[in-house]
Design a protein around this motif. Structure first.
Motif, short mmCIF file in Angstrom:
data_model
loop_
_atom_site.label_atom_id
_atom_site.label_comp_id
_atom_site.label_asym_id
_atom_site.label_seq_id
_atom_site.Cartn_x
_atom_site.Cartn_y
_atom_site.Cartn_z
N PHE A 104 0.83 -1.21 0.00
CA PHE A 104 0.00 0.00 0.00
C PHE A 104 0.86 1.26 0.00
O PHE A 104 0.64 2.18 -0.79
CB PHE A 104 -0.92 0.01 1.22
CG PHE A 104 -1.73 1.28 1.33
CD1 PHE A 104 -2.88 1.45 0.56
CD2 PHE A 104 -1.33 2.30 2.19
CE1 PHE A 104 -3.61 2.63 0.65
CE2 PHE A 104 -2.06 3.47 2.28
CZ PHE A 104 -3.21 3.64 1.51
N GLY A 105 1.87 1.31 0.89
CA GLY A 105 2.69 2.51 1.02
C GLY A 105 3.49 2.82 -0.23
O GLY A 105 3.51 3.96 -0.70
N GLY A 185 9.59 3.36 12.19
CA GLY A 185 10.73 3.00 11.36
C GLY A 185 10.31 2.49 9.99
O GLY A 185 10.82 2.95 8.96
N PHE A 186 9.38 1.55 9.95
CA PHE A 186 9.00 0.93 8.67
C PHE A 186 8.37 1.95 7.73
O PHE A 186 8.70 2.01 6.54
CB PHE A 186 8.06 -0.24 8.92
CG PHE A 186 7.87 -1.13 7.72
CD1 PHE A 186 8.93 -1.88 7.23
CD2 PHE A 186 6.65 -1.22 7.08
CE1 PHE A 186 8.77 -2.70 6.11
CE2 PHE A 186 6.47 -2.04 5.98
CZ PHE A 186 7.54 -2.78 5.49
N VAL A 187 7.46 2.76 8.24
CA VAL A 187 6.80 3.77 7.42
C VAL A 187 7.80 4.82 6.95
O VAL A 187 7.77 5.26 5.79
CB VAL A 187 5.64 4.43 8.20
CG1 VAL A 187 5.07 5.61 7.42
CG2 VAL A 187 4.54 3.42 8.48
N THR A 188 8.72 5.20 7.82
CA THR A 188 9.74 6.18 7.44
C THR A 188 10.64 5.63 6.35
O THR A 188 11.00 6.34 5.40
CB THR A 188 10.59 6.57 8.66
OG1 THR A 188 9.76 7.15 9.67
CG2 THR A 188 11.67 7.58 8.29
N GLY A 189 11.00 4.35 6.45
CA GLY A 189 11.83 3.74 5.42
C GLY A 189 11.14 3.69 4.07
O GLY A 189 11.77 3.88 3.03
N GLY A 196 15.40 9.26 5.62
CA GLY A 196 14.52 8.93 6.73
C GLY A 196 15.09 7.85 7.62
O GLY A 196 14.92 7.87 8.85
N THR A 197 15.80 6.89 7.01
CA THR A 197 16.42 5.81 7.79
C THR A 197 17.48 6.36 8.73
O THR A 197 17.60 5.93 9.88
CB THR A 197 17.02 4.76 6.84
OG1 THR A 197 15.98 4.20 6.05
CG2 THR A 197 17.70 3.64 7.63
N THR A 198 18.25 7.31 8.26
CA THR A 198 19.23 7.97 9.12
C THR A 198 18.55 8.62 10.31
O THR A 198 19.03 8.52 11.45
CB THR A 198 20.01 9.04 8.32
OG1 THR A 198 20.63 8.42 7.20
CG2 THR A 198 21.06 9.70 9.18
N SER A 212 15.33 0.41 7.72
CA SER A 212 16.18 -0.26 6.73
C SER A 212 15.39 -1.30 5.96
O SER A 212 15.54 -1.45 4.74
CB SER A 212 17.37 -0.94 7.42
OG SER A 212 18.15 -0.01 8.13
N LEU A 213 14.54 -2.02 6.68
CA LEU A 213 13.70 -3.02 6.03
C LEU A 213 12.74 -2.37 5.04
O LEU A 213 12.58 -2.83 3.90
CB LEU A 213 12.91 -3.81 7.08
CG LEU A 213 11.97 -4.88 6.54
CD1 LEU A 213 12.76 -6.00 5.87
CD2 LEU A 213 11.10 -5.45 7.67
N GLY A 214 12.09 -1.28 5.47
CA GLY A 214 11.17 -0.57 4.59
C GLY A 214 11.87 -0.03 3.36
O GLY A 214 11.37 -0.13 2.24
N LEU A 215 13.06 0.52 3.57
CA LEU A 215 13.86 1.04 2.46
C LEU A 215 14.20 -0.07 1.47
O LEU A 215 14.02 0.08 0.25
CB LEU A 215 15.13 1.68 3.02
CG LEU A 215 16.17 2.28 2.07
CD1 LEU A 215 16.96 3.36 2.80
CD2 LEU A 215 17.16 1.21 1.57
N GLY A 216 14.71 -1.18 1.98
CA GLY A 216 15.15 -2.27 1.12
C GLY A 216 14.00 -2.93 0.37
O GLY A 216 14.10 -3.20 -0.84
#
Length: 235
Positions: A104-105, A185-189, A196-198, A212-216
């Protein structure tokens, strides 16, 4: 001025601007709203831009002098796997809600940008360049080039997206009363990728790991699906 000296001075400019921006950021610790607005990726680029304009230095020259940082950007992204591995026992138990949130995101991030750009009269090339905006820079640049976008425009939009997410994200989470580091964290990634992860790692190691997970996962999903979607809609 020799090319070597010019390159060295532009590298020093980047270090000096970041050091000054970081000092301003830490100076406002204890004032969350003001500190968010003083994020180093807001004040630092403003300092650099002002000096480049005042000195009549072309951006391409500045970018070429700072190729080292572009290389380290990809290396840093890979290094995010370390905290991710450390928090894997927490992540594995939340697989289903994470996947739903990811789909969704990531989809909404791309669709909202394209709809807004289309309503404002953006060209096809502009729309393609905006599509990878919520993916970390190394992936976004590669995607933009492969699907026929403008890498320079993509890079600017990606950084802008990350900065806005890093600055406004904590304020929005606080306003909504969300305090769970995993959600933040997940939403920010997903929404603010590397920048955002930083910011998430400043909250906690667990928040950074989920970012990091969200980013990847957003990068992987976008890299796999976006080229096919572009081919489908353009053909």
């Amino acid at each position: 001025m020799t090319a070597w000296l010019a390159t060295t001075l532009l590298l020093v400019l980047t270090f000096a601007a970041f050091a000054a921006a970081l000092w301003l950021y830490r100076l406002n610790r204890g004032r969350p709203t003001l500190q968010a607005l003083m994020h180093p990726l807001v004040t630092g680029p403003l300092m650099v831009s002002g000096i480049l304009v005042a000195s009549h230095i072309d951006y391409d020259q500045y970018r070429e002098a700072n190729q080292l940082f572009f290389f380290l950007l990809g290396t840093t992204t890979v290094a995010l796997a370390i905290p991710l591995h450390q928090q894997f026992h927490h992540i594995s138990r939340l697989f289903r809600p994470l996947i739903i949130t990811l789909i969704f995101g990531a989809s909404f991030a791309v669709a909202s940008a394209l709809v807004i750009a289309w309503l404002l009269g953006g060209s096809i090339e502009t729309l393609i360049s905006l599509a990878p905006k919520s993916v970390t820079t190394p992936i976004a640049l590669g995607l933009s080039e492969k699907i026929g976008g403008l890498p320079a425009l993509t890079a600017g939009v990606v950084v802008f997206t990350g900065v806005v997410g890093a600055v406004l994200g904590p304020l929005i989470f606080r306003w909504l009363g969300i305090t769970d580091d995993r959600i933040i964290g997940f939403v920010t990634g997903i929404c603010a990728h590397g920048v955002g992860t930083t910011r998430a790692f400043e909250i906690s190691a667990r928040c950074g790991a989920f970012a990091s997970l969200g980013l990847g996962m957003t990068g992987a999903l976008t890299a796999f699906s976006l080229p096919w979607l572009v081919i489908f809609f353009l053909d």
